[in-house]
Scaffold this active site. Sequence first.
Site, PDB file in Angstrom:
ATOM      1  N   SER A 227     139.244  68.816  53.271  1.00 29.97           N
ATOM      2  CA  SER A 227     138.627  67.489  53.299  1.00 29.97           C
ATOM      3  C   SER A 227     139.717  66.436  53.468  1.00 29.97           C
ATOM      4  CB  SER A 227     137.810  67.278  52.030  1.00 29.97           C
ATOM      5  OG  SER A 227     137.108  66.077  52.110  1.00 29.97           O
ATOM      6  N   ARG A 296     127.941  57.983  44.338  1.00 30.32           N
ATOM      7  CA  ARG A 296     128.151  59.444  44.285  1.00 30.32           C
ATOM      8  C   ARG A 296     126.926  60.196  44.814  1.00 30.32           C
ATOM      9  NH1 ARG A 296     132.386  62.991  44.101  1.00 30.32           N
ATOM     10  NH2 ARG A 296     131.929  64.796  42.834  1.00 30.32           N
ATOM     11  N   ASP A 443     128.871  71.744  57.880  1.00 31.38           N
ATOM     12  CA  ASP A 443     129.493  70.504  57.384  1.00 31.38           C
ATOM     13  C   ASP A 443     129.020  69.315  58.220  1.00 31.38           C
ATOM     14  OD1 ASP A 443     131.218  68.461  56.595  1.00 31.38           O
ATOM     15  OD2 ASP A 443     133.015  69.708  56.628  1.00 31.38           O
ATOM     16  N   HIS A 487     130.230  70.651  53.556  1.00 33.81           N
ATOM     17  CA  HIS A 487     131.617  70.217  53.358  1.00 33.81           C
ATOM     18  C   HIS A 487     132.238  70.843  52.102  1.00 33.81           C
ATOM     19  CE1 HIS A 487     134.974  67.665  54.142  1.00 33.81           C
ATOM     20  NE2 HIS A 487     134.901  67.092  52.959  1.00 33.81           N
ATOM     21  N   ASP A 488     131.420  71.123  51.101  1.00 37.01           N
ATOM     22  CA  ASP A 488     131.942  71.692  49.843  1.00 37.01           C
ATOM     23  C   ASP A 488     132.214  73.200  49.921  1.00 37.01           C
ATOM     24  OD1 ASP A 488     132.271  69.464  48.337  1.00 37.01           O
ATOM     25  OD2 ASP A 488     130.432  69.643  47.181  1.00 37.01           O
TER      26      ASP A 488
HETATM   27  C1  LIG Z   1     135.450  64.019  50.607  1.00 33.51           C
HETATM   28  C2  LIG Z   1     136.566  64.759  49.985  1.00 33.51           C
HETATM   29  O1  LIG Z   1     137.704  64.442  50.276  1.00 33.51           O
HETATM   30  S1  LIG Z   1     136.376  65.971  48.848  1.00 33.51           S
HETATM   31  C3  LIG Z   1     134.832  66.749  48.829  1.00 33.51           C
HETATM   32  C4  LIG Z   1     134.067  66.222  47.770  1.00 33.51           C
HETATM   33  N1  LIG Z   1     133.415  67.213  47.045  1.00 33.51           N
HETATM   34  C5  LIG Z   1     133.355  67.097  45.748  1.00 33.51           C
HETATM   35  O2  LIG Z   1     133.836  66.147  45.177  1.00 33.51           O
HETATM   36  C6  LIG Z   1     132.670  68.185  45.040  1.00 33.51           C
HETATM   37  C7  LIG Z   1     131.440  67.740  44.353  1.00 33.51           C
HETATM   38  N2  LIG Z   1     130.723  68.887  43.913  1.00 33.51           N
HETATM   39  C8  LIG Z   1     130.916  69.445  42.712  1.00 33.51           C
HETATM   40  O3  LIG Z   1     131.692  68.963  41.920  1.00 33.51           O
HETATM   41  C9  LIG Z   1     130.103  70.685  42.412  1.00 33.51           C
HETATM   42  O4  LIG Z   1     129.719  70.600  41.090  1.00 33.51           O
HETATM   43  C10 LIG Z   1     130.884  71.969  42.623  1.00 33.51           C
HETATM   44  C11 LIG Z   1     131.153  72.112  44.122  1.00 33.51           C
HETATM   45  C12 LIG Z   1     132.199  71.971  41.877  1.00 33.51           C
HETATM   46  C13 LIG Z   1     130.071  73.140  42.098  1.00 33.51           C
HETATM   47  O5  LIG Z   1     128.912  73.269  42.855  1.00 33.51           O
HETATM   48  P1  LIG Z   1     127.668  74.166  42.311  1.00 33.51           P
HETATM   49  O6  LIG Z   1     128.166  75.308  41.524  1.00 33.51           O
HETATM   50  O7  LIG Z   1     126.784  74.447  43.476  1.00 33.51           O
HETATM   51  O8  LIG Z   1     127.017  73.196  41.326  1.00 33.51           O
HETATM   52  P2  LIG Z   1     125.917  72.130  41.692  1.00 33.51           P
HETATM   53  O9  LIG Z   1     126.394  71.205  42.727  1.00 33.51           O
HETATM   54  O10 LIG Z   1     124.667  72.800  41.966  1.00 33.51           O
HETATM   55  O11 LIG Z   1     125.802  71.383  40.306  1.00 33.51           O
HETATM   56  C14 LIG Z   1     125.384  72.096  39.168  1.00 33.51           C
HETATM   57  C15 LIG Z   1     124.882  71.089  38.168  1.00 33.51           C
HETATM   58  O12 LIG Z   1     123.715  70.468  38.682  1.00 33.51           O
HETATM   59  C16 LIG Z   1     122.639  70.710  37.792  1.00 33.51           C
HETATM   60  N3  LIG Z   1     121.443  70.855  38.597  1.00 33.51           N
HETATM   61  C17 LIG Z   1     121.204  71.761  39.548  1.00 33.51           C
HETATM   62  N4  LIG Z   1     119.997  71.540  40.090  1.00 33.51           N
HETATM   63  C18 LIG Z   1     119.475  70.468  39.469  1.00 33.51           C
HETATM   64  C19 LIG Z   1     118.253  69.770  39.594  1.00 33.51           C
HETATM   65  N5  LIG Z   1     117.326  70.096  40.487  1.00 33.51           N
HETATM   66  N6  LIG Z   1     118.053  68.710  38.785  1.00 33.51           N
HETATM   67  C20 LIG Z   1     118.975  68.352  37.883  1.00 33.51           C
HETATM   68  N7  LIG Z   1     120.145  68.977  37.724  1.00 33.51           N
HETATM   69  C21 LIG Z   1     120.401  70.025  38.514  1.00 33.51           C
HETATM   70  C22 LIG Z   1     122.995  71.978  37.049  1.00 33.51           C
HETATM   71  O13 LIG Z   1     122.334  72.051  35.819  1.00 33.51           O
HETATM   72  C23 LIG Z   1     124.487  71.785  36.873  1.00 33.51           C
HETATM   73  O14 LIG Z   1     124.719  70.870  35.832  1.00 33.51           O
HETATM   74  P3  LIG Z   1     126.155  70.818  35.075  1.00 33.51           P
HETATM   75  O15 LIG Z   1     127.200  70.654  36.126  1.00 33.51           O
HETATM   76  O16 LIG Z   1     126.038  69.629  34.194  1.00 33.51           O
HETATM   77  O17 LIG Z   1     126.294  72.127  34.363  1.00 33.51           O
END
Ligand SMILES: CC(=O)SCCNC(=O)CCNC(=O)[C@H](O)C(C)(C)COP(=O)(O)OP(=O)(O)OC[C@H]1O[C@@H](n2cnc3c(N)ncnc32)[C@H](O)[C@@H]1OP(=O)(O)O
Length: 506
Positions: A227, A296, A443, A487-488
């Site tokens: 990214s 966000r 992505d 992208h993730d």
């Molecule tokens: C642009 C750039 O330069 S960098 C790229 C930017 N990317 C980021 O910053 C990454 C952002 N994403 C994250 O941080 C994600 O959490 C990751 C990638 C680390 C992990 O992804 P995943 O394992 O798929 O987790 P996911 O995105 O589904 O999130 C899970 C959370 O959502 C919650 N959740 C899932 N579905 C739902 C729903 N329908 N309603 C409410 N909450 C939900 C889960 O309970 C969990 O909660 P917790 O984190 O408090 O335990």
Amino acid sequence: MSTAHIMKPAIRRLAVLTRNFSTSGAVLRPRPTQASAAISASIRTPRHASNPQMAFPCLDKREQKSQALLNEGPEPAYSKIGRESVHIYKSEEPIFLDYGGFLPGFQIAYESWGILNADASNAILIHTGLSASSHAKSNSLNQKSGWWEEFIGPGKYLDTDRYFVVCTNVIGGCYGSTGPSSVDPADGDRYATRFPILSVNDMVRAQHRLISQHFGVKKLYASIGASMGGMQSLAYAQEFTDEVEKVISISGCAKSHPYSIAMRHCQRQVLMSDPNWNRGFYYDSLPPHTGMKLSREIATITYRSGPEWETRFGTERADPSKQPALCPDFLIETYLDHQGEKFCLEYDANSLLYISKAMDLFNLSKTNRDKAEETRLGSEARFTGESTRDIKFSSSECALPNEPYTEKPRRRVVSFEEEKDDLRQGLEKFAHKDVLVIGVESDILFPVWQQREISQFLKESAKKLGISNGDNIRHVELGEDISMYGHDTFLLSLDYIGQPVRDFLG
Ligand SMILES: CC(=O)SCCNC(=O)CCNC(=O)[C@H](O)C(C)(C)COP(=O)(O)OP(=O)(O)OC[C@H]1O[C@@H](n2cnc3c(N)ncnc32)[C@H](O)[C@@H]1OP(=O)(O)O
């Protein structure tokens, strides 16, 4: 002929309206009609609305959060980053920036894993995405899992039995490196929006001081990032070509494209519209948590993919037994709401704005780099008294043109082909390096054509300059059959990203 026939339609409507009103003095009062009489009869005192008022638990929650922050003091998570959980490198020398600003000195927070060998030839520098800290993996200072926990370690894709792996928090960030929440030594107040506009190349020039001056590394074994980290990895190779052996850019690009700028623009505008943002001066008051949350949520839409959400959430509602609501209701809505809520106090709003802008400005074309260098040298000469020429950047220049925009064929100083060639020339500088480019079909933020472009330009340059037939540029593309994480993917499909990385590192 009655006068009604010659009355204009609007006047006629008024006449009909006034027929139903009796006049008493200057006030128009409705005459009871059969229908209005029936309605009046059905309405009892006290009056009731036809339907009940909607509940807005999402807004109540936000208000409660503001209140709690006011009561308990605004102490966002990033402000609690313990200096003891990261290493800090301080540079007392000023750094001159691509868009004319400068920092009189700066610090970089970093963490490392593995051991630097005797001839300092096994260092790998990890560049982070927009909002990540230096905590890519747990370590003795901080046992918490890092954002690339399973990617780094003994025998893992970045094998710490072999490599000395370093990760930094970028300048502009808020996890220990100098950024808008830091204090400006000139007056002892926080920079806030007096922080200068940054570029991605500025970030890597700051990192280079850590690598070369602090660690004494003359040449990185590899530079890797995804990214914005993928942008930095290329920028490092462009800035310090002879000081990096292998370059890995995952889900990155050589130049931002309008769609990605548009998406980040919306995030910034939403955030800046939160009155608590207060033009960046919120550090001693309520932080703009609502703006951050909404920003966000928009960002999350760009980080994942529609097909993933189709399989994961479809159009299911969180609780179908309840009436549809205007607050989050569908699973995809509660998901976005949760992501926004989790992040809104994790990261500094001003850091988000500055770094997101740096991503927009990213452009490795030759013209852009030459211009940036000229600006930096000009500021430096002025700073050291060698030149009295004004720094090109001034806040009054941050204004839109006076004339409103009119749609016209895009004013091109150079043709499309020349523009592409300019970008190719910018990449040419490191076309002889071993470069691995990875793209992900799902992505939408950094679409695969952008990674293909990097590889294509590097290969073309390598051939043109007679360096190689392009074999030193490896290109890997993960199709939708492999990852729908968009992208993730670099955070979620570690094996598919990790395997080509391991092969490439050798
Ligand atoms: C642009 C750039 O330069 S960098 C790229 C930017 N990317 C980021 O910053 C990454 C952002 N994403 C994250 O941080 C994600 O959490 C990751 C990638 C680390 C992990 O992804 P995943 O394992 O798929 O987790 P996911 O995105 O589904 O999130 C899970 C959370 O959502 C919650 N959740 C899932 N579905 C739902 C729903 N329908 N309603 C409410 N909450 C939900 C889960 O309970 C969990 O909660 P917790 O984190 O408090 O335990």
